[in-house]
Design a protein around this motif. Structure first.
Motif, short mmCIF file in Angstrom:
data_model
loop_
_atom_site.label_atom_id
_atom_site.label_comp_id
_atom_site.label_asym_id
_atom_site.label_seq_id
_atom_site.Cartn_x
_atom_site.Cartn_y
_atom_site.Cartn_z
N SER C 190 0.82 -1.21 0.00
CA SER C 190 0.00 0.00 0.00
C SER C 190 0.85 1.26 0.00
O SER C 190 0.35 2.34 -0.17
N GLY C 191 2.14 1.09 0.23
CA GLY C 191 3.00 2.26 0.32
C GLY C 191 3.12 2.78 1.72
O GLY C 191 3.60 3.88 1.96
N TRP C 192 2.64 1.96 2.67
CA TRP C 192 2.66 2.41 4.06
C TRP C 192 4.01 2.12 4.70
O TRP C 192 4.57 2.95 5.40
N GLY C 217 -1.09 4.63 -0.96
CA GLY C 217 -0.03 4.93 -1.91
C GLY C 217 -0.48 5.77 -3.10
O GLY C 217 0.18 6.73 -3.48
N PHE C 218 -1.62 5.40 -3.67
CA PHE C 218 -2.06 6.09 -4.88
C PHE C 218 -2.35 7.58 -4.62
O PHE C 218 -1.80 8.44 -5.31
N PRO C 219 -3.19 7.92 -3.64
CA PRO C 219 -3.41 9.34 -3.40
C PRO C 219 -2.13 10.09 -3.03
O PRO C 219 -1.92 11.23 -3.43
N VAL C 220 -1.25 9.43 -2.24
CA VAL C 220 -0.03 10.11 -1.84
C VAL C 220 0.87 10.38 -3.03
O VAL C 220 1.41 11.48 -3.20
N GLU C 221 1.00 9.37 -3.90
CA GLU C 221 1.84 9.58 -5.08
C GLU C 221 1.28 10.67 -5.97
O GLU C 221 2.02 11.45 -6.58
#
Lengths: 264, 323, 266
Positions: C190-192, C217-221
């Motif tokens: 998840s990118g966490w 991950g997607f919103p942060v990227e």
């Protein structure tokens, strides 16, 4: 009859009851163990990501980091078994008058309130933590040297004493605030900071975490096992631990006095 | 004297909460405190072996006084001596001679089986083996605890729990027993059991008993001497019978009727206290209660009848009005 | 099966278990809240000692983890523990009597709590974004809209996934543990745990098609401007697809689970 034995006998009776009541739910017991193993593997894998880009971080190699992580689980496991179950009940003791009942008995409330309950739901954590530490030691090429055990034992005992001091101070706060169950999270957050060796954070955080004695919880005992300990700490750690426990005890007594309206 | 209290005063600073959002917000920054005098200049003495009842409505200061006597609270002013000790010092030698039982309060050891909880008390009071056995056997017999011993205290009914609490409190054979609302929440049988036990125990062992309650029945059953406390001050200290006679000369007869009856019927029997549909409460002089009740049952279509004392608040109001 | 049922009804009566559940929730919530900051600190050390890993500078890390902390507060789910506690205590029956589907009851209360915690968090983050050198979110109007949409999607995906695991509680007492397992494994994708860029290529590729990235991950990227139009559209597509999958799964499990609940506990 010596002064010590009444407390040991009382705690023996209480702990036996805690153990037998938790043993009733075997399924939960087993799944707790599985959950513990999962989080340890998760931590070991998570940390390995850093090592895709470097051989060591702040002087710690991957196996050496595992030693610290293992100790983190051990310390955290002991916290969950001994300190947490008692901390979460202080508010209840105050609200329900249980503390009053206890204060009319010819015993020191501090000992009983601190150790009354034993949470063995996570009894595997301390043991598994030591396994991870052992694995780390083996992989680092050092192995477990007999000479490292006494300093380690000393520092580990100091770590637990420090954790007790923190718990006791929070209990004192809970008596005064009448509850505040969130204080358990403070204790949890503090121990979480000890998941990695403090050197990984660099200054100024590193210095801060050494002074608030987070570094004493896992970093220094790990260094003892790895033979990297600054010998000064063999004197400093017990002193800090003893001092903290004394300070926390004073805080507890102060809060009881406030509870009984001694100042008012 | 077992207990000596001179000029006891206890006041608390209480944060005063006023309604309204603006005042609550202001309260975050600046708090207004009000001084509450829970106990105001109370003095009395209790001799060894006496059973004394502390009567008063809720919030009268009974529990606060009790807490000062057991060392739980520091008095603001005045002196308190129990068995020659100053309770607030909480000396071990003092604590081993007293016991406190509070109604509807949880003991720390309530998820232990009752017998284990007793063992804990044994350790706490350092009771020797033979003395413990003897006391335990006696209490098990007196309180009928045999079937309860293996059960966790918290799963027991309130009445059963109270009996266990009493047993636990008496294992070390205290010289002074403090009871705070011991029959609170118990049903009629439970209350009767507790009262008769305490009466027997006092007769056997001669312990000094100080009992607070807002149930008149507790005090009537147990204590000859009664202290009435209201709003922090002592209103009466003396013989219970005197108090009752002087200030509670009436009793209440509550009737449920089959059908409503004209209002003027009642004057022949007594003063009407209240009428709610088919339920009528009459106030009748104490001495005449049984006689009047008999006449009512004979003359009128009564479905159910109950006889009660005036509520304690009324008695106390009468006590004040008398002074 | 019988053992499960017996254990289940036994646990319903025990309050000890509620405490265990509470503990699990606190573990996850706090670890997730504080934890990224610890992870970030170590990345900064790595970057300072060995140079920017995969080209990520200190500024990149700080921007990433600050955004991730915000996202966690927006999409991290407690709903599993609420369900668990209600099932054990029997409060679920009370909820079922109300004319609103329990899913909406939990969601509504969750949104309420989240609004309050956001009110407290947002000023802190805005201040941090303005004061801390290095935090940089290069967003035009169009990007901002996309970010907002991605955040809403993150919330929904988390919510529906968690709710689906929650109703597994109709069959198993271990639903909360299963969720922790799912989340724990998913935290790598998840990118966490770390920005996906820094993960091994096979994990990076897998993460593109798994549901976890949509939650953080997607919103942060998107926020840190690492995605082009194509990547953005793919991200939305994957997220929406998983939302549909879990929604369908939820509806299906709900009917069966409810029938079972009514037969056993009611």
């Amino acid at each position: 009859m010596s002064r010590r034995s009444p407390y040991l006998r009382i705690l023996g009776i209480c702990w036996r009851a805690s153990i037998s009541s938790e043993m009733e739910y075997r399924l939960n017991f087993l799944s707790s163990a599985a959950v513990s193993i999962f989080w340890m593997v998760w931590a070991a894998v998570g940390v390995s990501v850093y090592f895709r880009f470097t051989g060591q971080v702040a002087g710690w190699s991957y196996p050496e980091l595992l030693v610290v992580i293992g100790l983190f689980f051990t310390v955290n496991g002991l916290r969950q078994a001994i300190f947490e179950p008692n901390l979460e009940r202080i508010g209840e003791y105050v609200r329900r008058g249980t503390l009053d009942m206890l204060l009319t008995k010819p015993v020191d409330a501090q000992l009983l309130v601190s150790f009354r309950y034993l949470g063995i739901g996570n009894v595997m954590d301390p043991l598994l933590g030591l396994v991870v530490t052992g694995v780390g030691l083996a992989l680092s090429g050092r192995g477990l040297s007999v000479g490292a055990l006494p300093p380690f034992a000393l520092l580990f005992a100091a770590a637990i004493a420090l954790l007790y001091a923190l718990t006791l101070a929070l209990m004192a706060l809970a008596v005064v605030l009448v509850g505040a169950e969130e204080l358990g999270s403070v204790s949890f957050a503090v121990v979480e900071l000890a998941r990695f060796p403090v050197q990984l954070y660099r200054n100024p955080v590193q210095s801060v975490l050494t002074v608030l004695p987070i570094a004493f919880l896992t970093t220094f005992p790990a260094q003892a096992l790895l033979g990297r300990l600054n010998p000064v700490l063999l004197l400093v750690a017990p002193a800090v631990a003893a001092g903290s426990v004394a300070l926390a005890t004073l805080t507890w007594r102060r809060s009881l006095r406030s509870y009984s309206g001694a100042s008012a | 004297m077992s207990i000596e209290v001179h000029g006891l005063v206890k006041h608390f600073r209480v944060h005063q909460r006023k309604p309204g959002l603006r005042t609550s917000l202001r309260g975050l920054v600046r708090r207004e405190y009000v001084e509450v005098r829970a106990v105001d200049d109370v003095s009395f003495s209790v001799a060894a072996g006496e059973v004394v009842g502390f009567l008063g409505p809720n919030g009268a200061g009974k529990t606060t006084t009790l807490k000062c006597l057991t060392g739980l609270l520091h008095p603001s002013e005045g002196t308190v001596r129990v068995l020659g000790h100053t309770p607030q010092r909480r000396e071990s030698s003092f604590l081993r001679q007293i016991s406190l039982v509070m109604g509807q309060r949880n003991s720390l050891f309530w998820d232990l089986p009752a017998l284990d909880a007793f063992e804990v008390n044994r350790a706490m009071y350092r009771i020797g083996e033979p003395a413990f056995r003897a006391a335990l056997d006696e209490l098990i017999a007196l309180l009928n605890l045999e079937p309860l011993l293996g059960k966790q205290v918290r799963v027991l009914s309130l009445g059963e729990r109270m009996r266990c609490e009493l047993a636990g409190a008496l294992l070390h054979i205290p010289a002074v027993l403090f009871l705070d609302e011991p029959t609170l929440g118990l049903d009629v049988n439970g209350q009767a059991a507790v009262r008769s036990f305490l009466r027997d125990y006092n007769a056997r062992r001669g312990a000094t008993v100080l009992l607070t309650s807002h149930y008149m029945g507790d005090v009537t059953a147990l204590a000859k001497r009664v202290l009435v406390i209201d709003r922090g001050t002592l209103r009466f200290d003396g013989n219970l019978a005197v108090l009752v006679e002087a200030h509670s000369p009436h009793r209440l007869i509550r009737l449920s009727l089959q059908r409503p009856v004209p209002v003027d019927t009642w004057s022949a029997y007594g003063e009407v206290d209240s009428v709610e549909g088919a339920v009528v409460t009459l106030r009748v002089p104490r001495a005449e209660t049984t006689a009047v009740a008999g006449r009512l049952l004979a003359d009128l279509p009564v479905v159910d009848v109950g006889i009660e004392d005036l509520p304690i608040e009324d008695v106390i109001r009468a006590v004040f009005a008398g002074e | 099966m019988n053992d499960t049922l017996t254990a289940y009804s036994g646990l319903l009566r025990s309050s000890t278990q509620v405490a265990l559940t509470y503990r699990g929730r606190i573990v996850l919530w706090f670890v997730s809240g504080l934890f990224p900051l610890l992870l970030m600190a170590v990345w900064l050390t790595v970057s300072a000692e060995s140079g920017p890993p995969a080209g990520w500078t200190s500024a990149d890390f700080i921007s990433y983890y600050a955004a991730a902390a915000l996202l966690w507060n927006l999409s991290g789910q407690h709903v599993v523990w609420e369900w668990d506690a209600d099932m054990r205590s029997g409060d679920l029956s009370v909820r079922l009597l109300r004319p609103i589907h329990p899913f909406h009851q939990y969601t509504a209360s969750d949104l309420g709590h989240r609004a309050v915690s956001l009110m407290m968090l947002l000023p802190v983050l805005v201040l941090a974004a303005l004061l801390v050198p290095g935090i940089n979110y290069p967003l035009g109007v169009f990007d901002a809209v996309a970010v907002l949409a991605a955040v809403v999607l993150a919330y929904l995906v988390s919510l529906v996934m968690a709710s689906t695991f929650a109703i597994v509680g109709f069959w198993s007492t271990q639903a909360a543990n299963l969720w922790m397992l799912w989340w724990g494994i998913g935290s790598f994708a998840s990118g966490w745990v770390a920005p996906l860029d820094l993960m091994p290529p096979w994990l990076r590729n897998a993460a593109l098609v798994l549901p976890f990235r949509a939650t953080i991950g997607f919103p942060v990227e998107l926020m840190i401007g690492h995605l082009d139009i194509r990547a953005t559209l793919v991200g939305f597509a994957v997220g929406l697809a998983w939302l549909a999958v879990f929604s369908g799964l939820y509806v299906c499990l709900w009917r069966r689970g409810l029938r079972r609940y009514q037969a056993v506990a009611g």
